[in-house]
Design a protein around this motif. Structure first.
Motif, mmCIF file in Angstrom:
data_model
loop_
_atom_site.group_PDB
_atom_site.id
_atom_site.type_symbol
_atom_site.label_atom_id
_atom_site.label_comp_id
_atom_site.label_asym_id
_atom_site.label_seq_id
_atom_site.Cartn_x
_atom_site.Cartn_y
_atom_site.Cartn_z
ATOM 1 N N PHE A 87 28.376 25.382 -6.439
ATOM 2 C CA PHE A 87 27.295 25.721 -5.501
ATOM 3 C C PHE A 87 26.519 24.474 -5.101
ATOM 4 O O PHE A 87 26.179 24.296 -3.925
ATOM 5 C CB PHE A 87 26.358 26.737 -6.158
ATOM 6 C CG PHE A 87 25.142 27.032 -5.335
ATOM 7 C CD1 PHE A 87 25.203 27.896 -4.259
ATOM 8 C CD2 PHE A 87 23.922 26.420 -5.631
ATOM 9 C CE1 PHE A 87 24.077 28.168 -3.490
ATOM 10 C CE2 PHE A 87 22.794 26.685 -4.871
ATOM 11 C CZ PHE A 87 22.873 27.560 -3.806
ATOM 12 N N ALA A 132 30.154 27.484 -11.773
ATOM 13 C CA ALA A 132 29.673 28.099 -10.539
ATOM 14 C C ALA A 132 28.515 27.306 -9.951
ATOM 15 O O ALA A 132 28.433 27.079 -8.732
ATOM 16 C CB ALA A 132 29.245 29.541 -10.803
ATOM 17 N N ASN A 158 33.833 33.327 -16.168
ATOM 18 C CA ASN A 158 32.581 33.487 -15.422
ATOM 19 C C ASN A 158 31.629 32.337 -15.727
ATOM 20 O O ASN A 158 30.433 32.539 -15.934
ATOM 21 C CB ASN A 158 31.931 34.826 -15.783
ATOM 22 C CG ASN A 158 32.848 36.006 -15.506
ATOM 23 O OD1 ASN A 158 32.928 36.486 -14.390
ATOM 24 N ND2 ASN A 158 33.548 36.457 -16.550
ATOM 25 N N SER A 159 32.155 31.129 -15.783
ATOM 26 C CA SER A 159 31.370 29.951 -16.168
ATOM 27 C C SER A 159 30.193 29.738 -15.222
ATOM 28 O O SER A 159 30.372 29.501 -14.021
ATOM 29 C CB SER A 159 32.256 28.703 -16.161
ATOM 30 O OG SER A 159 31.472 27.541 -16.342
ATOM 31 N N LEU A 160 28.995 29.833 -15.757
ATOM 32 C CA LEU A 160 27.802 29.575 -14.952
ATOM 33 C C LEU A 160 27.728 28.100 -14.563
ATOM 34 O O LEU A 160 27.353 27.758 -13.434
ATOM 35 C CB LEU A 160 26.553 29.980 -15.738
ATOM 36 C CG LEU A 160 25.221 29.774 -15.010
ATOM 37 C CD1 LEU A 160 25.176 30.601 -13.737
ATOM 38 C CD2 LEU A 160 24.046 30.122 -15.922
ATOM 39 N N ARG A 162 23.823 35.220 -9.253
ATOM 40 C CA ARG A 162 24.810 34.968 -10.310
ATOM 41 C C ARG A 162 24.456 35.755 -11.565
ATOM 42 O O ARG A 162 25.323 36.312 -12.247
ATOM 43 C CB ARG A 162 24.863 33.474 -10.616
ATOM 44 C CG ARG A 162 26.047 33.061 -11.461
ATOM 45 C CD ARG A 162 27.335 33.239 -10.695
ATOM 46 N NE ARG A 162 28.493 32.958 -11.523
ATOM 47 C CZ ARG A 162 29.747 33.076 -11.121
ATOM 48 N NH1 ARG A 162 29.988 33.489 -9.884
ATOM 49 N NH2 ARG A 162 30.745 32.804 -11.932
#
Length: 495
Positions: free
Chosen positions: A292, A288, A283-285, A195
């Motif tokens: 996951f 994500a 693109n939000s970590l 990521r």
């Protein structure tokens, strides 16, 4: 005869059996035995209705005491000779008071006694048995206790073995969890690295776009600056000309100077600025990682379930006559013709299904079934007591916890069918039964995702349930196949 033995014999002849001292005023009773007058009177008492000899136990009818003067004289002679007492026989303990053999056992005092001691006031009212009988009774009590101790020891050894087995089972589970922790952390680290690389790459693309725009604007501005520099030089030269020449060309020079004063807006890149502003959301970590972790939890559940894999086979006695089972009882398909099979009570006669031969009354167990490209199938768990004849309704209320495939859609057979979102078509399905937790979970082994979990309270025996459904003219002719399960907790969950 040795002198010591002779001296001992003299001592025995002049010693009172009761007090074990030299006779004092010896008397003889009817049976012929001799005692001290005082000792015998004390032993018999004053009001005793019956008398017996303290030595031979013979009943004495009349209380007559005859003085034994000769014995008294012998006592005096022995005293004068001062004969030493003879040693007690080796290996034969005797009564310390009477020097008689210990042939009786007093149950009240739990002590061995001699025959003479039996008539003393201390033991006269006590229960006395022969010492051999007491020893045998004691031996039986010891053996009885030994038997219980042996049984307790065997029971403890059994518990020790059971605990060792239970410990090994628990250690295997902790080993699975240990491998899962390592696998999850490794996957999470790998995901974060991937990521990070992805997000940094996207930011790098923005950097490149910003650099490209800057270079384009720099080139344009360079051209403008060069043009203006040339114009400035021209006007400066015009200013240095003589008055007549200056006036002749001034109008043209001023006109060119005014034309060069075109406005230039401040540098702005709204499109790039908007892309930078939208970057955290697109693109939000956090989002994500959340997604996951959800997928990781499902895959972790599958890996943990695989640690409880059991060998499942099909039970031919339960199979619908239209179904064909393989010789190893691992595959089942819908046949072309109905077989002539006995209509035993456990056989399904209408529903095209078959049960697993194994029954489960507790614990956790897992198995996998290859469904391939079949267009219809049913899989799950059911009570052993379910109805086998006539129409079958696959609901938990009727003892079935099943998911199925129909018309391209996967559904859980709850009271109202529950659609299951499937990201990848499963070619293999895992079934996990946790009896005590009351759960039956289904997994898409193809992508490691979780399909559905039934929650209920179980009782009695549960058995695996399979239905390949109708072959639909050959479009659904492939069998359901029970597959071996990999034993690695940390390996690839999807074959």
């Amino acid at each position: 005869m040795a002198a010591g033995d002779l001296a001992g014999s003299f001592q025995d002849e002049v010693t009172c059996p009761i007090c074990l001292e030299y006779f004092t005023d010896p008397v003889t009773i009817e049976c012929g035995h001799n005692f001290c007058r005082a000792c015998l009177s004390q032993c018999w008492g004053e009001l005793e209705p019956n008398f017996s000899c303290p030595q031979c136990r013979e009943t004495i009818l009349q209380r007559h005491l005859w003085p034994n003067y000769q014995l008294g004289n012998l006592v005096e002679l022995v005293k004068r000779l001062r004969l030493p007492a003879g040693p007690a026989p080796k290996g034969q303990p005797g009564c310390e008071r009477h020097q008689e053999a210990l042939k009786l056992f007093c149950q009240e005092d739990q002590d061995p006694i001699c025959v003479i001691y039996r008539e003393s006031r201390e033991h006269r009212e006590h229960t006395v048995v022969p010492i051999e009988e007491a020893a045998q009774e004691c031996k039986e009590q010891i053996l009885s206790r030994l038997q219980r101790l042996w049984e307790e020891r065997d029971a403890l050894r059994g518990l020790e073995s059971d605990w060792a087995e239970e410990s090994e089972r628990l250690l295997r589970q902790t080993d699975v969890e240990r491998q899962l922790v390592r696998w999850e952390c490794q996957r999470l680290r790998q995901f974060l690295v991937e990521r990070e690389c992805l997000l940094l790459a996207r930011l790098g693309e923005l950097d490149e776009e910003i650099g490209r725009r800057r270079e384009e604007h720099a080139a344009h501005l360079g051209e403008e600056i060069s043009r203006l520099s040339a114009l400035i030089l021209e006007l400066e030269e015009t200013c240095r000309q003589p008055a007549l020449e200056l006036l002749q060309g001034v109008r043209s020079a001023v006109s060119r100077g005014e034309a060069a004063m075109s406005p230039h807006p401040a540098p702005k890149c709204p499109e790039l600025e908007q892309r930078i502003r939208d970057f955290p959301g697109e693109n939000s970590l956090q989002g994500a990682v959340t997604g996951f972790l959800g997928a990781l939890a499902a895959e972790r559940g599958l890996r943990r379930a695989r640690g409880f894999a059991v060998d499942v086979t099909l039970d031919p006695d339960t199979a619908n006559p239209d179904l064909v089972l393989s010789e190893d009882r691992k595959r089942v398909r819908h046949g072309d013709t109905r077989q002539d099979l006995p209509d035993n009570p456990e056989r399904f006669d209408t529903c095209h299904c078959v049960l697993g031969a194994e029954g489960f009354t507790g614990g956790r167990c897992y198995w996998e079934v290859e469904v391939g490209d079949k267009t219809k199938w049913d899989l799950g768990v059911c009570r052993e007591s379910v109805r086998r004849k006539g129409k079958v309704t696959l609901t938990p209320k009727n003892g079935y916890w099943v998911v199925w495939l129909r018309d391209g859609g996967y559904k859980a057979c709850t009271s109202l069918l529950t659609p299951l979102p499937v990201s990848a078509r499963p070619s293999r399905v895992g079934v996990f039964l946790d009896y005590e937790a009351g759960e039956v979970s289904f997994y898409n082994v193809t992508d490691g995702s979780h399909l559905f979990t039934f929650t209920d309270t179980f009782s009695g025996t549960l058995r695996p349930f399979f239905s390949p459904c109708l072959n639909a003219g050959g479009t659904n002719a492939a069998p359901l196949t029970i597959c071996p399960v990999p034993a690695q907790a940390g390996g690839n969950p999807c074959p």
